[in-house]
Write a protein that holds these residues in place. Structure first.
Motif, PDB file in Angstrom:
ATOM      1  N   MET A   1       0.839  -1.189   0.000  1.00 45.74           N
ATOM      2  CA  MET A   1       0.000   0.000   0.000  1.00 45.74           C
ATOM      3  C   MET A   1       0.884   1.253   0.000  1.00 45.74           C
ATOM      4  O   MET A   1       1.911   1.277   0.661  1.00 45.74           O
ATOM      5  N   PHE A   3       2.021   5.171   0.864  1.00 44.24           N
ATOM      6  CA  PHE A   3       2.034   6.043   2.033  1.00 44.24           C
ATOM      7  C   PHE A   3       2.296   7.472   1.606  1.00 44.24           C
ATOM      8  O   PHE A   3       3.009   7.727   0.652  1.00 44.24           O
ATOM      9  N   TYR A   5       3.920  10.798   3.646  1.00 43.27           N
ATOM     10  CA  TYR A   5       4.690  10.966   4.874  1.00 43.27           C
ATOM     11  C   TYR A   5       5.258  12.371   4.967  1.00 43.27           C
ATOM     12  O   TYR A   5       5.368  13.084   3.971  1.00 43.27           O
ATOM     13  N   SER A  18       5.623  10.809  -0.926  1.00 40.54           N
ATOM     14  CA  SER A  18       4.797   9.598  -0.977  1.00 40.54           C
ATOM     15  C   SER A  18       5.658   8.467  -1.520  1.00 40.54           C
ATOM     16  O   SER A  18       6.610   8.694  -2.264  1.00 40.54           O
ATOM     17  N   ARG A  20       5.721   3.754  -1.952  1.00 41.84           N
ATOM     18  CA  ARG A  20       5.117   2.440  -1.728  1.00 41.84           C
ATOM     19  C   ARG A  20       5.835   1.671  -0.630  1.00 41.84           C
ATOM     20  O   ARG A  20       5.308   0.716  -0.091  1.00 41.84           O
ATOM     21  N   HIS A  51       2.742   9.963   9.053  1.00 42.67           N
ATOM     22  CA  HIS A  51       2.512   9.181   7.840  1.00 42.67           C
ATOM     23  C   HIS A  51       1.092   8.664   7.836  1.00 42.67           C
ATOM     24  O   HIS A  51       0.448   8.556   8.879  1.00 42.67           O
ATOM     25  N   GLU A  53      -1.278   5.718   5.542  1.00 43.23           N
ATOM     26  CA  GLU A  53      -1.403   4.722   4.478  1.00 43.23           C
ATOM     27  C   GLU A  53      -2.699   5.004   3.727  1.00 43.23           C
ATOM     28  O   GLU A  53      -3.737   5.263   4.340  1.00 43.23           O
TER      29      GLU A  53
END
Length: 100
Positions: A1, A3, A5, A18, A20, A51, A53
């Motif tokens: 997924m 993220f 951050y 961002s 994966r 962060h 998800e």
């Protein structure tokens, strides 16, 4: 997924990105020499301060760009989890009041 951050850099600035793979990306920000870490390379060490998800890469990229447009106070409210402050910290460029 994927993220989204936010990092706090050694100079006190914030970096929003961002990825994966959050763990690998944090390692890159603190250790890598490639251009992908151009901003953070001279501001090490960096610390992960927030962060989230998200469901897909498109949402991650959109949220990244949205947060990049925020001011410092709004970013810090997000880091603290003060979500009720986020709308109050929004500002409009041009100085005109919002329509009611």
């Amino acid at each position: 997924m994927p993220f989204v951050y936010m990092l706090r850099c050694a100079d006190g600035s914030y970096y929003v990105g961002s990825t994966r793979n959050l763990e690998a990306r944090l390692f890159q920000h603190n250790h890598a020499v490639e251009d992908a870490c151009l901003y953070t390379r001279s501001r090490r060490p960096v610390e992960l301060v927030w962060h989230e998800e998200v469901e897909n890469v498109g949402l991650a990229y959109g949220l990244e760009k949205q947060i990049q447009g925020w001011g410092r106070k709004k970013r810090e409210a997000l880091i603290r989890g003060d979500f009720e402050l986020l709308p109050l910290l929004s500002s409009r460029r041009g100085g005109r009041p919002r329509p009611t």
